[in-house]
Write an enzyme that holds these catalytic residues in place. Structure first.
Site, PDB file in Angstrom:
ATOM      1  CE1 TYR A  44      97.241  53.275  13.127  1.00 19.37           C
ATOM      2  CE2 TYR A  44      97.479  53.597  15.491  1.00 19.37           C
ATOM      3  CZ  TYR A  44      98.042  53.304  14.265  1.00 19.37           C
ATOM      4  OH  TYR A  44      99.380  53.042  14.168  1.00 19.37           O
TER       5      TYR A  44
ATOM      6  CG  ASP B 183      96.756  45.337  15.487  1.00 18.45           C
ATOM      7  OD1 ASP B 183      97.908  45.178  15.068  1.00 18.45           O
ATOM      8  OD2 ASP B 183      96.205  46.459  15.527  1.00 18.45           O
TER       9      ASP B 183
ATOM     10  NE  ARG C 240      99.210  39.056   7.162  1.00 15.10           N
ATOM     11  CZ  ARG C 240      98.647  39.571   6.088  1.00 15.10           C
ATOM     12  NH1 ARG C 240      98.585  38.856   4.983  1.00 15.10           N
ATOM     13  NH2 ARG C 240      98.144  40.793   6.116  1.00 15.10           N
TER      14      ARG C 240
ATOM     15  NE  ARG D 228     103.415  45.101  15.444  1.00 15.71           N
ATOM     16  CZ  ARG D 228     103.146  45.973  14.484  1.00 15.71           C
ATOM     17  NH1 ARG D 228     103.751  45.889  13.339  1.00 15.71           N
ATOM     18  NH2 ARG D 228     102.240  46.908  14.669  1.00 15.71           N
TER      19      ARG D 228
ATOM     20  NE  ARG E 165     104.043  42.177   7.142  1.00 15.32           N
ATOM     21  CZ  ARG E 165     103.655  43.253   6.490  1.00 15.32           C
ATOM     22  NH1 ARG E 165     103.273  43.165   5.243  1.00 15.32           N
ATOM     23  NH2 ARG E 165     103.668  44.435   7.074  1.00 15.32           N
TER      24      ARG E 165
HETATM   25  O1  1CP Z   1     104.469  40.103  18.378  1.00 14.90           O
HETATM   26  C1  1CP Z   1     103.833  41.058  18.870  1.00 14.90           C
HETATM   27  O2  1CP Z   1     104.367  42.098  19.251  1.00 14.90           O
HETATM   28  C2  1CP Z   1     102.346  40.850  19.161  1.00 14.90           C
HETATM   29  C3  1CP Z   1     101.418  41.272  18.149  1.00 14.90           C
HETATM   30  C4  1CP Z   1     101.174  42.727  17.815  1.00 14.90           C
HETATM   31  C5  1CP Z   1     101.199  43.885  18.620  1.00 14.90           C
HETATM   32  C6  1CP Z   1     101.644  44.020  20.059  1.00 14.90           C
HETATM   33  C7  1CP Z   1     100.753  43.132  16.534  1.00 14.90           C
HETATM   34  C8  1CP Z   1     100.611  42.224  15.386  1.00 14.90           C
HETATM   35  N1  1CP Z   1     100.438  44.457  16.578  1.00 14.90           N
HETATM   36  C9  1CP Z   1     100.712  44.953  17.834  1.00 14.90           C
HETATM   37  C10 1CP Z   1     100.512  46.313  18.340  1.00 14.90           C
HETATM   38  C11 1CP Z   1     100.225  47.420  17.384  1.00 14.90           C
HETATM   39  N2  1CP Z   1      99.421  47.400  16.266  1.00 14.90           N
HETATM   40  C12 1CP Z   1     100.678  48.749  17.565  1.00 14.90           C
HETATM   41  C13 1CP Z   1     101.475  49.220  18.756  1.00 14.90           C
HETATM   42  C14 1CP Z   1     102.910  48.871  18.648  1.00 14.90           C
HETATM   43  C15 1CP Z   1     103.662  49.529  17.526  1.00 14.90           C
HETATM   44  O3  1CP Z   1     103.785  50.753  17.561  1.00 14.90           O
HETATM   45  O4  1CP Z   1     104.137  48.787  16.666  1.00 14.90           O
HETATM   46  C16 1CP Z   1     100.184  49.521  16.497  1.00 14.90           C
HETATM   47  C17 1CP Z   1     100.424  50.995  16.255  1.00 14.90           C
HETATM   48  C18 1CP Z   1      99.389  48.675  15.690  1.00 14.90           C
HETATM   49  C19 1CP Z   1      98.605  49.051  14.478  1.00 14.90           C
HETATM   50  C20 1CP Z   1      99.019  48.235  13.326  1.00 14.90           C
HETATM   51  N3  1CP Z   1      98.603  46.948  13.111  1.00 14.90           N
HETATM   52  C21 1CP Z   1      99.976  48.553  12.340  1.00 14.90           C
HETATM   53  C22 1CP Z   1     100.785  49.847  12.259  1.00 14.90           C
HETATM   54  C23 1CP Z   1     100.206  50.774  11.264  1.00 14.90           C
HETATM   55  C24 1CP Z   1     100.899  52.120  11.308  1.00 14.90           C
HETATM   56  O5  1CP Z   1     100.298  53.077  11.828  1.00 14.90           O
HETATM   57  O6  1CP Z   1     102.041  52.221  10.843  1.00 14.90           O
HETATM   58  C25 1CP Z   1     100.084  47.432  11.477  1.00 14.90           C
HETATM   59  C26 1CP Z   1     100.934  47.304  10.241  1.00 14.90           C
HETATM   60  C27 1CP Z   1      99.214  46.436  11.996  1.00 14.90           C
HETATM   61  C28 1CP Z   1      99.054  45.030  11.505  1.00 14.90           C
HETATM   62  C29 1CP Z   1      99.860  44.054  12.279  1.00 14.90           C
HETATM   63  N4  1CP Z   1      99.693  43.826  13.633  1.00 14.90           N
HETATM   64  C30 1CP Z   1     100.538  42.825  14.036  1.00 14.90           C
HETATM   65  C31 1CP Z   1     101.289  42.399  12.885  1.00 14.90           C
HETATM   66  C32 1CP Z   1     102.318  41.300  12.876  1.00 14.90           C
HETATM   67  C33 1CP Z   1     100.868  43.180  11.804  1.00 14.90           C
HETATM   68  C34 1CP Z   1     101.330  43.049  10.353  1.00 14.90           C
HETATM   69  C35 1CP Z   1     100.212  42.329   9.671  1.00 14.90           C
HETATM   70  C36 1CP Z   1     100.570  41.451   8.553  1.00 14.90           C
HETATM   71  O7  1CP Z   1     100.594  41.974   7.434  1.00 14.90           O
HETATM   72  O8  1CP Z   1     100.745  40.232   8.742  1.00 14.90           O
END
Ligand code: 1CP
Length: 358
Positions: free
Chosen positions: A155, A78, A41, A28, A32
């Site tokens: 999910y 994602d 975004r 990540r 944010r």
């Molecule tokens: O920078 C990076 O790492 C690349 C982008 C990336 C990656 C690899 C994002 C952007 N998401 C992910 C993987 C991801 N997405 C995972 C596996 C890694 C982890 O455990 O963190 C998971 C479980 C998700 C699902 C997801 N997408 C969540 C988690 C929800 C939960 O169960 O708690 C969330 C909040 C998202 C949205 C998301 N994806 C990425 C970002 C930066 C965000 C936040 C979105 C925003 O509000 O801008």
């Protein structure tokens, strides 16, 4: 940018070839905690529009590399784009995280589930990967990624984050394991196809995120998560343009099963912060590289504390000139001051370089 050209340190460390310092990137790393990400975004209008607009996804991917001397870019996207491409209807409710319009609970819907063609239904991911790879011009390697079949199923069956309890998923696992196995088989096919398409589009390493595998019992982890991870890894493109494409498997909370994970066919295993890196290294005995594992919360503390904790992680891994990729044990917190990430990256480079000279 201050990145040296042709920085392939990450790829060499993942393949356990010698490096001059320990490479570092952060899960990540785009997100944010960066004001420029918040701005991009907002311009995109929503998280999904950001993912689905290759020029903007490319911009977000490169933002952390413009600020910090990171050794890799990870494609901005994602894990949930794959189930979205299967027709589950992904959306992000304001401040509630990801949701699916059509959760997978009915037997007929599970029987009808199919692995999508990534060139058709995930074209935007492949276009973003190709655009990032061109923009990077080999300044750093590009990591492609996907969720593990099991984590995606969590999910898909819950219809959202599920609060970490996964009531519907766990009920299905114990009552109708046949249905869960059907979902996992389709997911394994979909994930392998997506990762291979990302590799064809320019990704130079592939990472699988099993964020929820650690919520299973040992036997259930082997049956419902690791077996399908193994299947995905076995089906990946292993060489592209004369170079091996390393694979990384991260199982959050999977420390107890490290040996089994290391034997899944991957080149590297990602560890969360509860694992002891030195002990983990002894347990895998040079079979795979290790990635991790600073507590992401350490980045909230002062730069002095960050430098101390980064050195402790490098010391825990121990001496040698390869086999470790520095990372966090999970994603960067949105409350992290950006300059703290800079302090971490520089500390890892300086301390590990000095260690090589000894
Ligand atoms: O920078 C990076 O790492 C690349 C982008 C990336 C990656 C690899 C994002 C952007 N998401 C992910 C993987 C991801 N997405 C995972 C596996 C890694 C982890 O455990 O963190 C998971 C479980 C998700 C699902 C997801 N997408 C969540 C988690 C929800 C939960 O169960 O708690 C969330 C909040 C998202 C949205 C998301 N994806 C990425 C970002 C930066 C965000 C936040 C979105 C925003 O509000 O801008």
């Amino acid at each position: 940018m201050t990145q040296p050209l042709r920085n392939d340190t990450l790829l060499r460390a993942l393949l356990r070839e010698p490096t001059e310092y320990t490479p570092v990137w952060l899960m990540r790393q785009a997100g944010r905690y960066l004001p420029e990400y918040v701005e991009t975004r907002a311009r995109a209008g929503s998280f999904m529009r950001l993912c689905k607009t290759p020029a903007l996804a490319c911009e977000a991917t490169l933002q952390p590399l413009a600020r910090f001397r990171l050794d890799a870019a990870i494609l901005f996207s994602d894990i949930l784009t794959v189930p979205d491409a299967m027709g589950l209807g992904l959306y992000f409710a304001e401040n509630e995280g990801p949701r699916f319009e059509r959760p997978l609970r009915e037997e007929w819907a599970i029987r009808d589930l199919e692995a999508p063609d990534p060139w058709e239904h995930l074209r935007y991911v492949m276009d973003a990967a190709a655009e990032v790879r061109r923009a990077l011009a080999d300044a750093a390697p590009l990591i492609g990624f996907a969720g593990s079949p099991f984590t995606l199923a969590c999910y898909m069956v819950e219809g959202g984050a599920g609060g970490g309890e996964f009531r519907h998923l766990k009920t299905m696992l114990y009552d109708r394991p046949d249905l869960l196995h059907r979902i996992l088989a389709v997911n394994a096919e979909a994930v392998a196809r997506s990762l291979n398409a990302q590799i064809e589009s320019g990704a130079q390493a592939a990472m699988l995120f099993d964020t929820w595998g650690g919520s299973l019992t040992g036997p259930a982890f082997r049956e419902f998560s690791l077996m399908y991870i193994q299947q995905v890894v076995a089906n990946l493109i292993r060489e592209k343009d004369g170079r091996r494409v390393p694979t990384i498997v991260f199982v959050k909370g999977g420390g107890a099963w490290l040996e089994a994970i290391a034997d899944c066919g991957c080149d590297a295993v990602g560890l969360d912060w509860t694992a002891d890196l030195g002990a983990a290294r002894a347990r895998v005995g040079g079979r795979v590289a290790l990635q991790g594992n600073l507590d992401p919360s350490a980045l909230l503390a002062s730069p002095e504390a960050i430098v101390r904790e980064a050195r402790a992680v490098l010391d825990a891994f121990g001496p040698g000139d390869t086999g470790h990729v520095f990372n966090l044990g999970h994603g960067v917190s949105r409350f992290t001051p950006p300059e703290h990430v800079g302090a971490l990256v520089d500390a890892v480079h300086e301390y590990s370089r000095a260690g090589r000279a000894k």
